[in-house]
Design a protein around this motif. Structure first.
Motif, PDB file in Angstrom:
ATOM      1  N   ILE A  37       0.953  -1.083   0.124  1.00 48.72           N
ATOM      2  CA  ILE A  37       0.051   0.052  -0.218  1.00 48.72           C
ATOM      3  C   ILE A  37       0.496   0.723   0.191  1.00 48.72           C
ATOM      4  O   ILE A  37       0.776   1.735  -0.935  1.00 48.72           O
ATOM      5  CB  ILE A  37      -1.033  -0.526   1.017  1.00 48.72           C
TER       6      ILE A  37
ATOM      7  N   GLU B  53       1.101   4.378  -2.860  1.00 53.29           N
ATOM      8  CA  GLU B  53       0.364   5.508  -2.493  1.00 53.29           C
ATOM      9  C   GLU B  53       1.329   6.569  -2.776  1.00 53.29           C
ATOM     10  O   GLU B  53       1.467   7.589  -4.147  1.00 53.29           O
ATOM     11  CB  GLU B  53      -0.139   5.349  -1.231  1.00 53.29           C
TER      12      GLU B  53
ATOM     13  N   SER C 238     -12.349   4.373   8.155  1.00 51.04           N
ATOM     14  CA  SER C 238     -11.611   3.716   8.835  1.00 51.04           C
ATOM     15  C   SER C 238     -11.362   2.361   9.188  1.00 51.04           C
ATOM     16  O   SER C 238     -10.817   1.576   9.029  1.00 51.04           O
ATOM     17  CB  SER C 238     -11.015   4.547   9.476  1.00 51.04           C
TER      18      SER C 238
ATOM     19  N   SER D 269      -7.664  -2.346   0.647  1.00 49.45           N
ATOM     20  CA  SER D 269      -6.230  -2.074   0.334  1.00 49.45           C
ATOM     21  C   SER D 269      -5.815  -0.963  -0.837  1.00 49.45           C
ATOM     22  O   SER D 269      -5.091  -0.170  -1.284  1.00 49.45           O
ATOM     23  CB  SER D 269      -5.186  -3.310   0.083  1.00 49.45           C
TER      24      SER D 269
ATOM     25  N   LEU E 272      -7.522   1.982  -0.374  1.00 50.27           N
ATOM     26  CA  LEU E 272      -6.495   3.350   0.572  1.00 50.27           C
ATOM     27  C   LEU E 272      -5.669   3.894  -0.676  1.00 50.27           C
ATOM     28  O   LEU E 272      -5.098   5.078  -0.382  1.00 50.27           O
ATOM     29  CB  LEU E 272      -6.170   2.310   1.522  1.00 50.27           C
TER      30      LEU E 272
ATOM     31  N   VAL F  51      -5.425   8.468  -0.644  1.00 54.02           N
ATOM     32  CA  VAL F  51      -4.945   8.697  -0.155  1.00 54.02           C
ATOM     33  C   VAL F  51      -3.553   9.572  -1.199  1.00 54.02           C
ATOM     34  O   VAL F  51      -3.193  10.340  -0.764  1.00 54.02           O
ATOM     35  CB  VAL F  51      -3.697   8.032   0.648  1.00 54.02           C
TER      36      VAL F  51
ATOM     37  N   LYS G 151      -3.937   6.986   6.111  1.00 56.07           N
ATOM     38  CA  LYS G 151      -4.174   6.056   6.151  1.00 56.07           C
ATOM     39  C   LYS G 151      -3.990   4.603   6.726  1.00 56.07           C
ATOM     40  O   LYS G 151      -3.779   3.253   7.119  1.00 56.07           O
ATOM     41  CB  LYS G 151      -3.132   4.593   4.310  1.00 56.07           C
TER      42      LYS G 151
END
Length: 902
Positions: free
Chosen positions: A190, A194, A326, A353, A356, A360, A368
């Protein structure tokens, strides 16, 4: 049963309520769900005069309690909600219902294949079926079940049995090791994804397109990675979008092209995350194997009713999106004993996953770190399925989930000790020492694995991990207290504003019907407000790192201009402080409207960012004051040291204070900050600010953001930490005297029991059951014989001949061989002769239900629900005669009303 208007058809149609997508509308006004927020907030019950009346006053049925209707609506949403975004998954649900093979009951057979005698405790406790979605688990039954299982293992003396016993004791440690490792691997993927997607908004690496900016230009310090310097000159390998289109544009044209590309890519990333969340984690698409077993094998009339009812118009229900938010409020509710099937499954893990990383990277004001707790719980739930010890015991599985939550926080902040304490303080409901040790071990494995993987290429577990080499002074406690007060004020009013926005704007305007539009609007607004300010444009973790950083004399790293060259000059200080204040206000405002949109989103990083901005401004102000008047008595301890004050320390203290004000965590948050700074030197400032922030926030708003989300989503969470004032209230004031019962002195047939089951579930009390009573020989009252849950009765009825007047039996003494066989073995007989009596429901009956005298203190009743985890309590008079029953959801409604009135 071919006629859809026959009474039997109505009964059997509702019996399919949780095993299919067919439901019967609730009693009451059918237009109640016409508005997205038509259901009242969780915790609303009738007025005190009606609900707390005398025993002689007619009481409302359970269907008249609004909170129970709300819970029924939420429970039905997973199987009956009209999903406007996902017709394909709706068809898939029907397909699964018709093809899945039947499974056994939730409990193992009481008698093993080698002829071992059934355990007496297990016989009395009765056989249970799988908990259906949106019901509470029976902690007592699961504890007894595990005790019986372990006793059987210990009684066997063979070498093989001893090896199995050792393996059984080690199984929990093996599972948490796998969970910790896999959680770190998922977190690594992740973080790397990201980073690349976030930098893609500005450009790409010309030599290796798959590399993020920090890996494309590894020789550059962090000062050059924020967009404030000419990267074209310092890193030729990095290609910005304006330069990729044309190198001869003017500076203004480059700014326009950069802004358009930044905004367009941000919208695409946010849109992708939202579409994944809505299409893949719509609650109406989740029908699990455990919930469809009885219907999948049903024949005859029930099957005909199901097939003929698929074309019946379904009532509009509230829809949940499992990957949104969340996940911590839902995890808290699950760990308290609530079942949400599919919420911790593989589909949610994948969507959370990928979504997220996309959300972000879009630049939205979210983090995250919180969703990593949900991701860790998904990993824990999936891995625990490898062992029947945890797969077939919901209470034991929650031990693994508590450890998985600790691993999620450990990989989020690089803080295994803080993760363990966070699981204990904020998330977990049942946390004995054994679970604490395993949670700590799981968090340690996760942290070690992430350290080896090195997601940032710096050797640090998190990007904003910093180290200070200066100590603090006693006079600095005053600004630390001020930061604590700020954190409390911000936390309280942020929670209030976000709750108001979610309840009155998001849920009562066109945004409730168009969640994708809401995500795009907020993303577009974020792009407009954040593009020009360098501190709002950079990522949340990079911003926090630069705000936390210590400015070292002689270092060329100015940390994005935060290190003022001449801290004593107001002309130099004010532009930096002004930019930080603007970033703080923009971040705070955007977080209020962003938290709650239909994308995976955490609250930790935006909150830490706001607090760090406030702390940095205070630190810069104190540094300016010292440089202007070094002889002031406050600065005597500095001894003329120009670097006496560390603005980064103030930023860290402010960040801890605001996060404490929002989430109301204390000890775990302080320990996380200690682990981030690799020292205990600043323990007192952090502890002081955290305690002050929590005190101020509790005074202004008693509930933190997670508790408000639980209330907003109407989740039945029983808070074990809350204290209530009972006053003159008595148990009779909450006892349901008109609950459905089964009388043994009357003839109980399949038809009559189905009618009673329909009446119970239609009233919104489908998480309850039926007290089984017999008339007292010396009195006119009724005495308890046993208790059968609605799920168990429904399952047993689905195995017998449909819609007949055959009599059902319940025996007061347990001696039936049915308990030695699983339900799948009974179903396997098919058309052949069945040697066991299928009309004897004694094996499903709990012959030792939890009872309490009606003159017992209210606190005792409350502790039974909190400490013992009871699903229901049967109330008797002082002579032991049946008075009524109180189930967990009714008790929750009672407590919510009591809290409002107090």
């Amino acid at each position: 049963m071919s006629g859809s208007n026959s009474p039997t058809s109505d009964v059997t149609t509702h019996l399919l309520r949780k095993d299919s997508s067919v439901t019967v509308p609730l009693s009451g006004d059918p237009s109640e769900d016409s508005h997205p927020d038509a259901s009242r907030s969780y915790g609303t019950i009738p007025s005190r005069r009606r609900f707390f009346g005398r025993p002689s006053v007619p009481r409302r049925t359970l269907s008249q309690i609004p909170i129970l209707n709300s819970l029924q609506r939420v429970r039905s949403s997973s199987f009956s909600a009209t999903a406007p975004f996902s017709p394909g998954f709706r068809d898939l649900s029907f397909a699964r219902l018709s093809t899945t093979r039947p499974i056994s009951t939730y409990d193992e057979p009481l008698q093993t294949k080698d002829g071992e005698a059934p355990d007496a405790v297990a016989k009395v406790n009765g056989i249970r079926v799988w908990y259906s979605s949106f019901t509470s688990i029976d902690w007592l039954h699961d504890a007894i079940k595990d005790s019986v299982r372990f006793s059987k293992l210990r009684r066997r003396k063979s070498i093989r049995s001893r090896i199995r016993l050792v393996f059984d004791k080690s199984l929990g440690w093996i599972i948490v090791t796998i969970v910790g490792f896999l959680t770190a691997v998922v977190a690594f993927l992740i973080v790397r994804s990201e980073q690349w997607l976030f930098d893609l908004k500005e450009g790409y690496c010309g030599t290796s397109w798959w590399k993020a900016k920090r890996f494309c230009c590894p020789h550059l310090d962090e000062v050059y990675l924020t967009g404030m310097n000419p990267l074209e000159e310092l890193c030729p390998d990095w290609t910005t979008w304006p330069r990729s289109f044309s190198s001869n544009r003017s500076n203004t044209e480059d700014q326009i092209v950069g802004y358009l590309s930044y905004t367009l890519i941000a919208l695409l990333l946010a849109l992708s995350s939202c579409l994944l969340t809505i299409y893949l984690t719509n609650s109406s698409t989740f029908v699990t194997r455990k919930e469809i077993a009885s219907v999948a094998n049903t024949t005859g009339g029930l099957g005909q009713v199901f097939r003929s009812s698929k074309s019946t118009p379904e009532p509009k229900r509230k829809i949940m999106y499992y990957a949104a938010g969340s996940g911590i409020p839902e995890i808290k509710t699950i760990l308290s004993g609530f079942v949400i099937r599919g919420y911790l499954g593989g589909r949610v893990l994948f969507t959370k996953s990928v979504g997220l990383a996309l959300s972000v990277a879009s630049g939205l004001s979210l983090g995250k770190e919180g969703p990593l707790v949900h991701i860790g719980s998904c990993v824990g739930n999936i891995v625990s399925r490898i062992a029947t010890k945890y797969e077939n015991n919901e209470a034991k599985r929650r031990e693994i989930l508590s450890a998985a939550c600790a691993a999620g926080v450990a990989v989020a902040f690089g803080a295994p000790i803080g993760g363990t304490l966070f699981s204990l303080e904020e998330v977990s409901y049942f946390f004995p020492p054994k679970v604490m040790w395993r949670s700590f071990f799981c968090a340690m494995i996760a942290a070690i694995t992430l350290k080896i993987l090195d997601p940032f290429g710096t050797g640090k577990l998190v990007l904003f991990q910093v180290t200070y080499d200066k100590d603090w002074h006693a006079w600095e406690l005053l600004p630390f207290v001020i930061l604590g007060i700020f954190g409390g004020l911000y936390g309280a009013y942020f929670s209030k504003f976000n709750y108001y926005w979610s309840k009155n704007i998001r849920n009562r305007t066109f945004l409730s019907r168009h969640p994708i539009v809401e995500v795009l609007l907020i993303t577009f607004l974020t792009s407009i407000l954040c593009f020009l300010n360098p501190y709002t444009k950079m990522g949340g973790t990079e911003l926090i790192y630069n705000l936390f950083a210590e400015c070292r004399t002689g270092s060329g790293n100015t940390h994005s201009g935060l290190c003022v060259v001449d801290p004593g000059s107001f002309e130099r200080v004010w532009p930096v402080a002004r930019s930080i204040i603007v970033a703080m206000v923009v971040k705070a405002g955007l977080t209020v409207i962003t938290f709650g949109i239909k994308v995976p989103a955490g609250i930790f990083i935006p909150t830490l960012g706001v607090g760090a901005c406030a702390g940095r401004v205070v630190g810069i102000a104190m540094q300016w004051l010292q440089m202007r008047d070094p002889g002031l008595f406050l600065f005597n301890a500095c001894g003329g040291d120009a670097d006496c004050i560390i603005p980064g320390l103030y930023a860290m203290v402010g960040a801890a204070a605001t996060l404490s004000g929002v989430t109301r965590t204390t000890v775990s948050l302080a320990v996380i900050m200690f682990e981030l700074t690799d020292t205990l030197t600043y323990a007192v400032p952090v502890m002081l600010s955290v305690l002050v922030a929590k005190t101020v926030a509790d005074a202004l708003e008693p509930k933190g953001i997670y508790d408000l989300v639980i209330e907003l989503n109407q989740l039945p969470y029983l808070d074990a930490k809350h204290e209530y004032l009972w006053g003159n209230l008595q148990i009779n004031d909450v006892t349901s005297r008109d609950a459905e019962i089964i009388k043994l002195d009357q003839k109980n047939t399949i038809k009559s029991l189905r009618a009673q089951l329909l009446s119970l579930t239609s009233s919104g009390a489908d998480d309850s059951g039926f007290p089984i009573l017999r008339r007292d020989v010396n009195d006119d009252g009724m005495r308890m014989v046993g208790y059968i849950g609605s799920n168990e009765l429904e399952h047993a009825l689905s195995l017998v001949t449909d819609d007949t007047d055959d009599e059902i039996h319940f025996h007061t003494t347990y001696s039936h061989p049915l308990a030695s066989s699983s339900i799948s073995s009974l179903q396997g007989f098919g058309q052949g002769a069945m040697p066991l009596d299928p009309f004897d429901f004694t094996p499903y009956m709990d012959q030792a239900p939890l009872t309490l005298a009606n003159n017992s203190p209210m606190e005792l009743l409350h502790q039974i629900f909190v400490k013992l985890g009871a699903r229901y309590v049967v109330i008797t008079d002082t002579d032991g005669l049946y008075e009524g029953v109180i189930d967990k959801k009714t008790w929750l409604a009672f407590l919510s009303d009591l809290e409002e009135k107090s």
